[in-house]
Design a protein around this motif. Structure first.
Motif, PDB file in Angstrom:
ATOM      1  N   VAL A 257      -8.000 -22.107  -9.380  1.00 40.03           N
ATOM      2  CA  VAL A 257      -6.983 -21.057  -9.388  1.00 40.03           C
ATOM      3  C   VAL A 257      -6.670 -20.710  -7.937  1.00 40.03           C
ATOM      4  CG1 VAL A 257      -6.381 -18.729 -10.128  1.00 40.03           C
ATOM      5  CG2 VAL A 257      -7.833 -20.167 -11.586  1.00 40.03           C
ATOM      6  N   ASP A 258      -5.479 -21.092  -7.480  1.00 37.58           N
ATOM      7  CA  ASP A 258      -5.074 -20.910  -6.092  1.00 37.58           C
ATOM      8  C   ASP A 258      -3.677 -20.299  -6.109  1.00 37.58           C
ATOM      9  OD1 ASP A 258      -4.519 -21.052  -3.417  1.00 37.58           O
ATOM     10  OD2 ASP A 258      -5.094 -23.152  -3.177  1.00 37.58           O
ATOM     11  N   LEU A 281      -7.582 -16.154  -4.055  1.00 38.42           N
ATOM     12  CA  LEU A 281      -6.738 -15.032  -4.472  1.00 38.42           C
ATOM     13  C   LEU A 281      -6.470 -14.115  -3.284  1.00 38.42           C
ATOM     14  CD1 LEU A 281      -8.537 -13.989  -7.808  1.00 38.42           C
ATOM     15  CD2 LEU A 281      -6.685 -15.640  -7.535  1.00 38.42           C
ATOM     16  N   ILE A 282      -5.385 -13.344  -3.363  1.00 41.62           N
ATOM     17  CA  ILE A 282      -5.110 -12.360  -2.318  1.00 41.62           C
ATOM     18  C   ILE A 282      -5.589 -10.975  -2.734  1.00 41.62           C
ATOM     19  CG2 ILE A 282      -3.101 -13.618  -1.456  1.00 41.62           C
ATOM     20  CD1 ILE A 282      -1.348 -11.515  -2.906  1.00 41.62           C
ATOM     21  N   CYS A 305      -9.494 -17.326   3.052  1.00 42.75           N
ATOM     22  CA  CYS A 305      -8.287 -17.097   3.849  1.00 42.75           C
ATOM     23  C   CYS A 305      -7.718 -15.694   3.676  1.00 42.75           C
ATOM     24  CB  CYS A 305      -7.228 -18.141   3.518  1.00 42.75           C
ATOM     25  SG  CYS A 305      -6.473 -17.964   1.894  1.00 42.75           S
ATOM     26  N   ALA A 306      -8.042 -14.987   2.586  1.00 45.45           N
ATOM     27  CA  ALA A 306      -7.499 -13.652   2.331  1.00 45.45           C
ATOM     28  C   ALA A 306      -8.128 -12.632   3.283  1.00 45.45           C
ATOM     29  CB  ALA A 306      -7.741 -13.245   0.890  1.00 45.45           C
ATOM     30  N   PRO A 307      -7.419 -11.550   3.622  1.00 48.73           N
ATOM     31  CA  PRO A 307      -7.942 -10.570   4.571  1.00 48.73           C
ATOM     32  C   PRO A 307      -9.283  -9.967   4.149  1.00 48.73           C
ATOM     33  CG  PRO A 307      -5.596 -10.219   4.213  1.00 48.73           C
ATOM     34  CD  PRO A 307      -6.029 -11.248   3.221  1.00 48.73           C
ATOM     35  N   GLN A 330     -12.359 -22.100   4.121  1.00 53.36           N
ATOM     36  CA  GLN A 330     -11.003 -21.640   4.349  1.00 53.36           C
ATOM     37  C   GLN A 330     -10.037 -22.791   4.083  1.00 53.36           C
ATOM     38  OE1 GLN A 330     -10.314 -19.796   8.195  1.00 53.36           O
ATOM     39  NE2 GLN A 330      -8.150 -20.375   8.118  1.00 53.36           N
ATOM     40  N   LYS A 331      -9.320 -22.721   2.954  1.00 55.94           N
ATOM     41  CA  LYS A 331      -8.419 -23.803   2.565  1.00 55.94           C
ATOM     42  C   LYS A 331      -7.062 -23.699   3.261  1.00 55.94           C
ATOM     43  CE  LYS A 331      -7.988 -24.817  -1.748  1.00 55.94           C
ATOM     44  NZ  LYS A 331      -7.784 -24.661  -3.213  1.00 55.94           N
ATOM     45  N   HIS A 332      -6.640 -22.466   3.566  1.00 53.57           N
ATOM     46  CA  HIS A 332      -5.308 -22.248   4.109  1.00 53.57           C
ATOM     47  C   HIS A 332      -5.391 -21.502   5.440  1.00 53.57           C
ATOM     48  CE1 HIS A 332      -4.291 -23.270  -0.002  1.00 53.57           C
ATOM     49  NE2 HIS A 332      -4.958 -22.211  -0.433  1.00 53.57           N
TER      50      HIS A 332
END
Length: 424
Positions: A257-258, A281-282, A305-307, A330-332
């Motif tokens: 799930v990305d 997820l963000i 990668c999310a904050p 970290q994928k992105h």
């Protein structure tokens, strides 16, 4: 050399045809030059594979070869036809239409048509939708606007629709309603596909992949509705927002799930039977409903990668009591961090134990920031059965930075006496 060649030539036709079936048709045709024994054997190969790139992107040469190959083909059945064609062919619509008609007339079981992205999609002929023998259908950058009925797809088990243009929102539901035995479905959305909401109802579906292409979509009212009660594997990637609502899927065991949805409670709340999960997820607060427990989850891969990705990790540690493998990477490209916000450690379970079953911990692109260090030290301390911890710093880290990371983590308290700390 002659003896070796003779031994191959003496093999049964069925055996040779099976080998040739997995080669590009251009290479198969070359075998006709070997000897009389091979002269006509290539015309009996049941699987045909044509790729414009194998003909130096020369369209005229390519189309003539495909035409000739199909004309001379003598196999009792055409098991599969794969065609990859590019923008160098100005008459791709017409040529592909003729080849598909021939394949349908030959009762083809597997059809794979791929046209280069960025060009206007090629139209599939109406006869495709009268093919009762198809078991596998894969289309890329194709148009189904000429379709009037899909009643003949009852034997279809695999369907891949990449950058396909439909008539309207009802096209895909109409296709799926006729695919009563469908088990594998891949849908990649693209702008201008004439669809706002992808509505998927597939009672026998086992594997589902949903992607949006790298081009932008407008608005948040663009999304997916899924009803697939027998689903085993789910792969969804959506970097342009929208939504995904899923009915209960009690048999899902693996998922990727990305997405960048603001709320994923309905999506994640349906995955309580999951065993392997890759997640990016963000959101953390609206990731899944409060009280959800992933009791069967043993393998978790979480994107950093999310904050505030660590908040989601906290929840998952608390709600996954049987976790055995934890991977962080970290994928992105990292989104802007939240300054001044620190990590809140997981709350102990009633028995006072967290990460009780964790055996493997891996962190890729580790940077050694304060929050990252806290997370790593927490895992090392509380995973009492941890066997291996692998830390891989980001490639841009200096030798001194790597040394400091190693020193900090090596001196951290470990809850498992048999834990091996490896620093890549």
């Amino acid at each position: 050399m002659d003896d070796h060649r003779d031994r191959i030539s003496r093999l049964p036709d069925d055996f040779l045809l099976q080998i040739l079936s997995w080669l590009p048709t251009k290479d198969v045709w070359v075998t006709s030059l070997l000897s009389k024994r091979w002269r006509n054997l290539w015309t009996l190969v049941p699987r045909l594979n044509f790729d414009l790139r194998h003909h130096d992107n020369a369209c005229t040469k390519f189309t003539k070869f495909v035409d000739r190959s199909l004309l001379l083909h003598k196999a009792p059945t055409l098991e599969s036809l794969h065609i990859k064609i590019g923008s160098k062919c100005p008459r791709a619509d017409v040529e592909t239409g003729v080849w598909v008609r021939i394949a349908v007339d030959r009762s083809v079981r597997e059809l794979d048509i791929s046209y280069c992205s960025g060009e206007e999609p090629i139209r599939m002929p109406k006869c495709l939708f009268d093919c009762r023998t198809l078991v596998v259908l894969k289309l890329q950058n194709a148009s189904l606007v000429d379709a009037t009925s899909y009643d003949c797809f009852s034997a279809l088990k695999t369907l891949h629709l990449l950058d396909v243009k439909y008539v309207d929102d009802q096209s895909l539901p109409s296709i799926l309603s006729c695919c009563t035995t469908l088990e594998d479905l891949v849908v990649q959305r693209c702008p201008g596909d004439n669809v706002k909401i992808v509505n998927l109802t597939a009672p026998c579906l086992k594997n589902l992949s949903l992607h949006k292409s790298s081009q932008a979509f407008e608005g948040d009212d663009d999304g997916f509705l899924i009803d697939a009660p027998k689903l085993k594997c789910l792969d969804i990637e959506d970097y342009w927002g929208g939504f995904c609502y899923i009915e209960d899927m009690p048999e899902v065991v693996e998922a990727n799930v990305d997405v960048i949805y603001k709320n994923t409670e309905k999506l994640m709340g349906s995955l309580t039977s999951i065993k392997r999960l890759a997640l990016c997820l963000i959101t953390s607060d609206a990731a899944y409903p409060v009280g959800t427990v992933f009791s069967q989850l043993v393998h978790l891969e979480l994107c950093t990668c999310a904050p505030r990705w660590w908040d989601l990790l906290t929840r998952l540690i608390e709600d996954s009591p049987n976790l055995r493998v934890l991977k962080l990477r970290q994928k992105h490209i990292r989104r802007a961090p939240c300054p001044g916000i620190s990590w809140k450690q997981p709350v102990s379970l009633p028995n006072g134990l967290l990460l009780l079953h964790l055996e493997t911990f891996k962190w890729e692109l580790y940077e050694g920031s304060e929050n990252q260090k806290e997370v790593a030290i927490f895992v090392l301390k509380h995973a009492t059965r941890l066997k291996k911890a692998i830390i891989s710093p980001k490639p841009t880290s200096t030798l001194q930075e790597k040394h400091e990371m190693l020193k900090e983590l090596s001196s951290a308290r470990r809850g498992s006496s048999m834990c091996e700390l490896l620093f890549d």
